[in-house]
Structure formats: structure tokens, C-alpha cells
Design a protein around this motif. Structure first.
Motif, PDB file in Angstrom:
ATOM      1  N   VAL A  55       0.843  -1.042   0.055  1.00 21.89           N
ATOM      2  CA  VAL A  55       0.289   0.322   0.101  1.00 21.89           C
ATOM      3  C   VAL A  55       0.287   1.061   0.064  1.00 21.89           C
ATOM      4  O   VAL A  55       0.537   2.536  -0.139  1.00 21.89           O
ATOM      5  N   SER A  56       2.101   0.889   1.281  1.00 26.51           N
ATOM      6  CA  SER A  56       3.157   2.479   0.755  1.00 26.51           C
ATOM      7  C   SER A  56       3.210   2.426  -1.035  1.00 26.51           C
ATOM      8  O   SER A  56       3.807   4.275  -1.469  1.00 26.51           O
ATOM      9  N   ASP A  57       3.400   1.412  -1.105  1.00 21.63           N
ATOM     10  CA  ASP A  57       4.423   1.733  -2.681  1.00 21.63           C
ATOM     11  C   ASP A  57       2.765   2.432  -3.521  1.00 21.63           C
ATOM     12  O   ASP A  57       3.461   3.352  -4.301  1.00 21.63           O
ATOM     13  N   LEU A  58       1.826   2.374  -3.284  1.00 21.87           N
ATOM     14  CA  LEU A  58       0.755   2.310  -4.116  1.00 21.87           C
ATOM     15  C   LEU A  58       0.502   3.422  -4.148  1.00 21.87           C
ATOM     16  O   LEU A  58      -0.072   4.895  -4.959  1.00 21.87           O
ATOM     17  N   VAL A  59       0.721   3.602  -2.951  1.00 18.40           N
ATOM     18  CA  VAL A  59       0.434   6.025  -2.088  1.00 18.40           C
ATOM     19  C   VAL A  59       1.290   6.734  -2.769  1.00 18.40           C
ATOM     20  O   VAL A  59       1.323   7.993  -3.578  1.00 18.40           O
ATOM     21  N   SER A  60       2.956   5.644  -2.340  1.00 21.97           N
ATOM     22  CA  SER A  60       3.819   6.882  -3.126  1.00 21.97           C
ATOM     23  C   SER A  60       3.691   7.189  -4.700  1.00 21.97           C
ATOM     24  O   SER A  60       3.947   8.044  -4.899  1.00 21.97           O
TER      25      SER A  60
END
Length: 500
Positions: A55-60
Motif C-alpha cells: 500500500v505504501s508503494d501504491l500511495v507513493s
């Protein structure tokens, strides 16, 4: 009049959270990034620690904001990411607009009434699941089978049934000490903390044009249907749905019985009304004395009655799938289409073809919209298909769906991963007929979240990976080169660049 700065390509990312949907899409024009869209964020299960890197990769990748967040429907495998990674979505992340289906409008009195009745079925299922769990693990009840030749197998099969039923409950219900309490937590987080007054409800037949950042893109809202009969319909007849060995029966009477409701479900009962005994009568007391007579436990049908919970669970799950917000994105002037149907099942697919588009579709001379149905025309031009319901038999309509996807550039993505899935689903997903048809239609351009352990043929044991690989033999050298250049399979996601 020519479209200014038309969309020339999209980047579509399928994040590998596990069996469940989480898609990020970026739209580009000749000047660069023009629009950011996110569809769902769910998976069957996973801890915050496990899911956070994805999810961090997606949000970033989105730069902490999207122009539009679409939530297709309220199943854990579509919204659980918002619960597990709540801080990532409520601390600095911004969705400029949120779309949900018309059925999620909590302020609509009609929907409130329907959801109350729907909620009763959920409560019944939660209650029955709890009873079954207690029953199958109770040593006293095991004694009823002590003289059976296959006693241990019977007991284990019932424990397995209980576990799989619990999985279905976990997929779609928010429970507090096994009591149904309403929206899944992930859904509530989206409505109450992310949408924050920017929530828009969409209806079948809506066509959204001219969104800022999406010049020349028309978004067709296909589902969910307005018809209750369509919402309840999981399968079609011969030639309409892909084959499966399961039938779903009526379960309203079961739900009422579990909850001890007073509503009259006479039309649902399998016997004449004259055989119904009033619980407050002496006849009832006498019947119960005989039924509970010592030494006759083996005659009891308590558990067989509760087996109806399986039918109820499948029906409720199917209805929720048919509540999916299904969208088709049409790109001008190429006329190519992307299809994101959520987990729509047959009832929803069939309803798309019955929508009255007359007031919203422009009357263009010689248009295929006029020669054939609007939805058939959209399906004919579909070049990207997000496969509904993880390659299950009822997630893709046959005659009214996949058989109409005739474009030579068709590419499909499917969110199936045996590493993170309910054990009960592995016998039905993937559906071998749908796999083979998709491989044929896409010429091997079928991107599955995780191919490991998946079979394309359960008789010959042909793996899905080998089937896809062999399917690519139908591609021309040019098509193969273009497909390979436009695909990336990374740690957290699979990406496909759709050239328009």
C-alpha cells in the motif's frame, strides 16, 4: 471537432496484496500525466505489517492523492486494505472524489429498508455459523457417530464445512463477538474518513463525460442493476454461464428460522402450512419431549438444518457481488474500451444489456451503437478486461460477456493468488473453461496475480502458466514484442501499459 490533448496511454497496476482487487491507473496525454484513478484496495487477509509495503508503494506512486477513488462493493477482498493500512489512507492521502454504487446511499429510505432486510440475512448467517462451530467441536455430538464406519471422516468433513463457512462470513461481514454490526470496517473508513463529503453515487445508464484530466474519455456505468431479481441471479442457463456443479436455493426461510423472526415465510417452506406447530402450544412441548428423548440423539437433525447456512452464505455473497459498481472506459478517438466490472455475476452482466441508453448515447449516423446493443458494442471494443471475481465460473458471463469480447488486442488481468485465499475457493478458482476461453481470446495475454499452483486443466494437470505460454504462440512477432514491452512484473505489482 478534434479532442485536445487526448489520452494516449494508461498505466494499469494490479497490486499483489493477495486474492482481491487493488488497482492503480494513471492516464497520460501528450504532455504527461493527466489523471489518477484508484479502484478498490482489498485482499482476503493479511496483517498491517505484511500489507503496508504494498500500500505504501501504491500511495507513493500516486503522490499521496488521486483524482478519483472507486469502491466497487463491500467485500473484504475489495476494501480490507483500508482497514489494515488505515493510517496510510487517512494521514496525508487525498481522494478528490469517491464513487460508489447507488446501493451504498445510506440516506435513501428505499435502500435503508432493503439493507435492513439484507442485514437480517447477514445476522442469521453469523448466528448460524457460530452455532455450527460450537456443534462440530462438541465432543458430546461426536458420540452420535461413534458406531459409524467413517465416523472420523464425517466429523472432519463437518469441521471443514464450518471453517469454510467462517471464511465466507469473514469475507463480507463486520462482526463484534460474532454479532453482525453493519458495514465492514474498511468500507466505513472510506465513507467516513476518506470521502469526507466527496462521495458520489452512480446508477446504471449514467455516462460521465468531460471529467477534468480525461478529455475524450466516456465512462459508462453498467451496474449494479436496479432490479432485485437481477441482483439475486448468480447463474444463467445453458450457454449463458460457465459450468459449475453448484446450485443455490432459496434461503429466506432459513434466515427467518435462525433469527426466530415472526414474518410469514409460508411460500418459502418445503411443506404445507398445516404442519407448522406453534412454539407456545402443548403440541410443541410434546414434540420436543419426543425429539429430545434420551438415547435418540442420532435421530436429531439440528446440524442438517444448519447446513442451510452454506446456501445462505453463497446467496448473500452472490448478491453482494452483483452490487458491484461496473464501469467501462471508452477512449475517443481510438474507440478502445477498458472494462472494470468489480465482481459482477451473471445477473448484473445480463442487466447491462437491458439498460435504456437512448437519452444518454448520442445518435451518430452508422454508429454500431445503433446496429447492435450499446453494451455489446462496448464489449466488442474492449481491449482491457479486469476479470470479474478471480476467474470464478459465475464472475464472467458467457454469451452476454466474454463471447462478445472480440477485439484482437484484448488483454486481461485476474486477481487470484493461492498463497492468500480461502481454502474453499481453490476448488472453484480458476474455472478451467474461463481460463481456456480467455487464453484463446487474448492469445496468451492473460496476466494473473500469481500463477503458482493454478491449473488450466484439472484432468490433464496442465498448469495455467503453461497454458498462457502456449497461448502466446498465436501472437504475431510484432504483437509479442509490443506486449512484452508494455508489461512489468515487479515485487509489489504487475503493470500493463495500454497504448491508445
Amino acid at each position: 471537432m478534434p479532442i485536445q490533448n487526448k489520452i494516449t496511454r494508461t498505466e494499469i497496476r494490479m497490486y499483489k496484496l493477495g486474492t482481491g482487487d487493488c488497482f492503480g491507473i494513471k492516464f497520460y496525454d501528450k504532455d504527461g500525466l493527466s489523471y489518477k484513478l484508484m479502484i478498490d484496495c482489498g485482499t482476503w487477509k493479511g496483517t498491517k505489517e505484511y500489507l503496508s509495503p504494498y500500500v505504501s508503494d501504491l500511495v507513493s506512486w500516486f503522490g499521496n492523492e488521486v483524482d478519483l477513488l472507486v469502491i466497487t462493493h463491500e467485500h473484504k477482498d475489495h476494501v480490507y486494505g483500508f482497514e489494515a493500512c488505515e493510517q496510510l489512507f487517512t494521514n496525508g492521502f487525498d481522494a478528490k472524489q469517491v464513487w460508489m454504487a447507488w446501493t451504498e446511499n445510506d440516506d435513501d429510505p428505499t435502500i435503508q429498508d432493503w439493507m435492513k432486510r439484507y442485514g437480517q440475512k447477514k445476522k442469521a448467517l453469523a448466528k448460524a455459523t457460530e452455532k455450527i462451530s460450537v456443534f462440530v467441536h462438541d465432543e458430546f455430538n461426536h458420540q452420535a457417530y461413534e458406531h459409524e464406519k467413517y465416523a472420523s471422516q464425517i466429523i472432519e468433513s463437518r469441521k471443514s464445512f464450518s471453517a469454510k463457512l467462517s471464511d465466507l462470513v469473514d469475507l463480507q461481514f463486520s462482526l463484534d463477538n460474532q454479532v453482525y454490526v453493519g458495514n465492514l470496517k474498511g468500507m466505513k473508513i472510506v465513507k467516513d474518513k476518506i470521502a469526507k463529503g466527496k462521495l458520489v453515487f452512480k446508477n446504471p445508464g449514467d455516462i460521465i463525460r468531460g471529467l477534468k484530466g480525461l478529455p475524450g474519455v466516456n465512462i459508462y456505468v453498467l451496474g449494479p442493476p436496479k432490479s432485485w431479481l437481477s441482483i439475486k441471479k448468480e447463474n444463467g442457463g445453458e450457454g449463458e454461464s460457465y459450468k459449475h456443479n453448484r446450485e443455490i436455493f432459496k434461503s429466506d426461510a432459513f434466515a427467518a428460522a435462525v433469527l426466530n423472526e415472526s414474518e410469514d415465510y409460508t411460500e418459502e417452506l418445503p411443506f404445507d402450512r398445516k404442519y407448522v406447530i406453534d412454539r407456545n402450544s402443548s403440541a410443541w412441548e410434546k414434540a420436543m419431549r419426543n425429539y429430545k428423548n434420551d438415547g435418540s440423539e442420532w435421530r436429531n437433525i439440528d446440524f442438517d438444518w444448519l447446513q442451510g447456512a452454506g446456501e445462505l452464505a453463497l446467496r448473500v455473497s452472490s448478491m453482494t457481488n452483483n452490487l458491484s459498481l461496473a464501469l467501462a472506459f471508452e477512449f475517443e478517438p481510438s474507440q478502445k474500451v477498458m472494462l472494470f466490472p468489480g465482481d459482477a455475476e451473471f445477473g448484473s452482466w445480463a442487466s447491462w444489456h437491458e439498460i435504456d441508453w437512448n437519452s444518454s448515447v448520442p445518435k451518430v449516423e452508422n454508429s454500431d451503437h445503433l446496429k447492435k446493443g450499446v453494451v455489446e458494442d462496448l464489449l466488442n471494443r474492449t481491449v482491457f478486461y479486469k476479470v470479474a471475481h478471480h476467474l470464478s465460473h459465475n464472475g464472467t458471463a458467457k454469451r452476454l460477456g466474454l463471447e462478445m469480447m472480440t477485439h484482437s488486442d484484448l488483454v486481461a488481468m485476474a486477481t487470484l493468488d493461492y498463497n492468500i485465499i480461502s481454502e474453499g475457493w481453490t476448488s472453484t478458482m480458476p474455472n478451467v473453461e474461463i481460463v481456456k476461453e480467455l487464453v484463446k481470446k487474448t492469445k496468451g495475454r492473460l496476466l494473473v496475480m500469481n500463477e503458482k499452483g493454478l491449473l488450466a486443466d484439472r484432468k490433464t494437470k496442465e498448469s495455467l502458466a503453461d497454458c498462457v505460454k502456449n497461448g502466446k504462440n498465436a501472437l504475431s512477432p510484432k504483437e509479442r514484442k509490443e506486449f512484452d514491452e508494455n508489461c512489468k512484473n515487479e515485487t509489489y505489482y504487475i503493470e500493463y501499459n495500454l497504448q491508445l
